[in-house]
Design a protein around this motif. Structure first.
Motif, PDB file in Angstrom:
ATOM      1  N   ASN A  63       0.862  -1.174   0.000  1.00  0.00           N
ATOM      2  CA  ASN A  63       0.000   0.000   0.000  1.00  0.00           C
ATOM      3  C   ASN A  63       0.905   1.233   0.000  1.00  0.00           C
ATOM      4  OD1 ASN A  63      -2.057   1.808   0.215  1.00  0.00           O
ATOM      5  ND2 ASN A  63      -2.575   1.315   2.348  1.00  0.00           N
ATOM      6  N   LEU A  64       1.242   1.718  -1.204  1.00  0.00           N
ATOM      7  CA  LEU A  64       2.189   2.818  -1.342  1.00  0.00           C
ATOM      8  C   LEU A  64       1.485   4.162  -1.249  1.00  0.00           C
ATOM      9  CD1 LEU A  64       4.251   1.408  -4.323  1.00  0.00           C
ATOM     10  CD2 LEU A  64       4.895   1.427  -1.939  1.00  0.00           C
ATOM     11  N   THR A  65       2.142   5.125  -0.628  1.00  0.00           N
ATOM     12  CA  THR A  65       1.581   6.466  -0.543  1.00  0.00           C
ATOM     13  C   THR A  65       1.955   7.304  -1.759  1.00  0.00           C
ATOM     14  OG1 THR A  65       3.481   7.170   0.760  1.00  0.00           O
ATOM     15  CG2 THR A  65       1.499   6.499   1.962  1.00  0.00           C
ATOM     16  N   LYS A  66       3.078   6.973  -2.410  1.00  0.00           N
ATOM     17  CA  LYS A  66       3.454   7.713  -3.607  1.00  0.00           C
ATOM     18  C   LYS A  66       2.964   6.965  -4.840  1.00  0.00           C
ATOM     19  CE  LYS A  66       8.059   5.733  -3.939  1.00  0.00           C
ATOM     20  NZ  LYS A  66       9.445   5.969  -4.019  1.00  0.00           N
ATOM     21  N   LYS A  67       2.745   7.714  -5.901  1.00  0.00           N
ATOM     22  CA  LYS A  67       2.235   7.140  -7.148  1.00  0.00           C
ATOM     23  C   LYS A  67       3.344   6.348  -7.845  1.00  0.00           C
ATOM     24  CE  LYS A  67      -1.026   7.429 -10.477  1.00  0.00           C
ATOM     25  NZ  LYS A  67      -1.872   6.313 -10.544  1.00  0.00           N
ATOM     26  N   ASP A  68       3.068   5.093  -8.138  1.00  0.00           N
ATOM     27  CA  ASP A  68       3.998   4.252  -8.879  1.00  0.00           C
ATOM     28  C   ASP A  68       3.179   3.459  -9.886  1.00  0.00           C
ATOM     29  OD1 ASP A  68       5.901   2.532  -9.885  1.00  0.00           O
ATOM     30  OD2 ASP A  68       6.692   1.958  -7.940  1.00  0.00           O
ATOM     31  N   ASP A  69       3.309   3.811 -11.157  1.00  0.00           N
ATOM     32  CA  ASP A  69       2.507   3.200 -12.214  1.00  0.00           C
ATOM     33  C   ASP A  69       3.142   1.959 -12.829  1.00  0.00           C
ATOM     34  OD1 ASP A  69       0.534   5.126 -11.944  1.00  0.00           O
ATOM     35  OD2 ASP A  69       1.453   6.462 -13.426  1.00  0.00           O
ATOM     36  N   SER A  70       4.276   1.505 -12.310  1.00  0.00           N
ATOM     37  CA  SER A  70       4.929   0.342 -12.903  1.00  0.00           C
ATOM     38  C   SER A  70       4.079  -0.913 -12.688  1.00  0.00           C
ATOM     39  CB  SER A  70       6.329   0.158 -12.332  1.00  0.00           C
ATOM     40  OG  SER A  70       6.279  -0.048 -10.949  1.00  0.00           O
TER      41      SER A  70
END
Length: 188
Positions: A63-70
């Motif tokens: 559950n990441l707080t920063k956007k990671d579209d990979s």
């Protein structure tokens, strides 16, 4: 007080006469006279995340707080049952499969790295029923990389060695990959 002393002496006596079972763990065995062998293997692992019958499935995602579209952001855990083939073509002969897990372990998406734990089992040919295990860091974005072989079974019993990996095909949108493995195994 006298009762406590009797109890203490009784405990000391019981401990003192308890049998010692350490012989089992101190038994030294002379290694057999088998000669260590070196085996070189070359095959292609087809790691397909999409389609009707994927060989790799994401089973957990952080559950990441920063956007990671990979496709596989940091902290993604993938279960695999990937075919091992004689060539990079999807129709080439299957000679085994790799089963295990890999974890996306790099926070920098430009340096995609996984930690791989997998058992590479052979289901045909002279190594049918044998396998070797990999447990190693795999810096996927590097053109040529190496992973550690930490064990084996069957004809690869007590294997150690390394595998050189080269990406033959990669789709950044789906995460699908075809990887060439050149393996050097030391075993008995």
């Amino acid at each position: 007080m006298e009762e406590h002393m009797r109890f203490a002496w009784a405990m000391i006596f019981c401990i003192a006469i308890a049998p010692v079972y350490a012989d089992y763990y101190s038994n030294t065995v002379t290694p057999s006279s088998k000669v260590e062998k070196v085996t070189h293997l070359r095959f292609f692992l087809h790691d397909i995340l999409g389609g009707e019958n994927p060989g790799a499935v994401v089973i957990a995602r952080a559950n990441l707080t920063k956007k990671d579209d990979s496709v596989l952001p940091f902290g993604s855990l993938v279960a695999i049952d990937d075919p091992l083939r004689v060539g990079p073509e999807p129709t080439s002969k299957i000679i085994g499969n790799a089963q295990g897990l890999y974890l996306s372990s790099s926070q920098d998406p430009s340096k995609f790295t996984i930690v791989l734990y997998a058992d590479f089992a052979f289901t045909s040919g002279k190594f049918n029923g044998s396998s070797f295990s990999v447990f190693s860091r795999n810096p996927v974005t590097e053109a040529d990389r190496e992973v550690a072989i930490v064990g084996g079974r069957g004809k690869f019993r007590m294997a150690r060695g390394f595998a050189k990996i080269k990406t033959s095909y990669f789709n950044a949108t789906t995460g699908d990959a075809i990887l060439e493995y050149k393996v050097t195994l030391y075993h008995y």
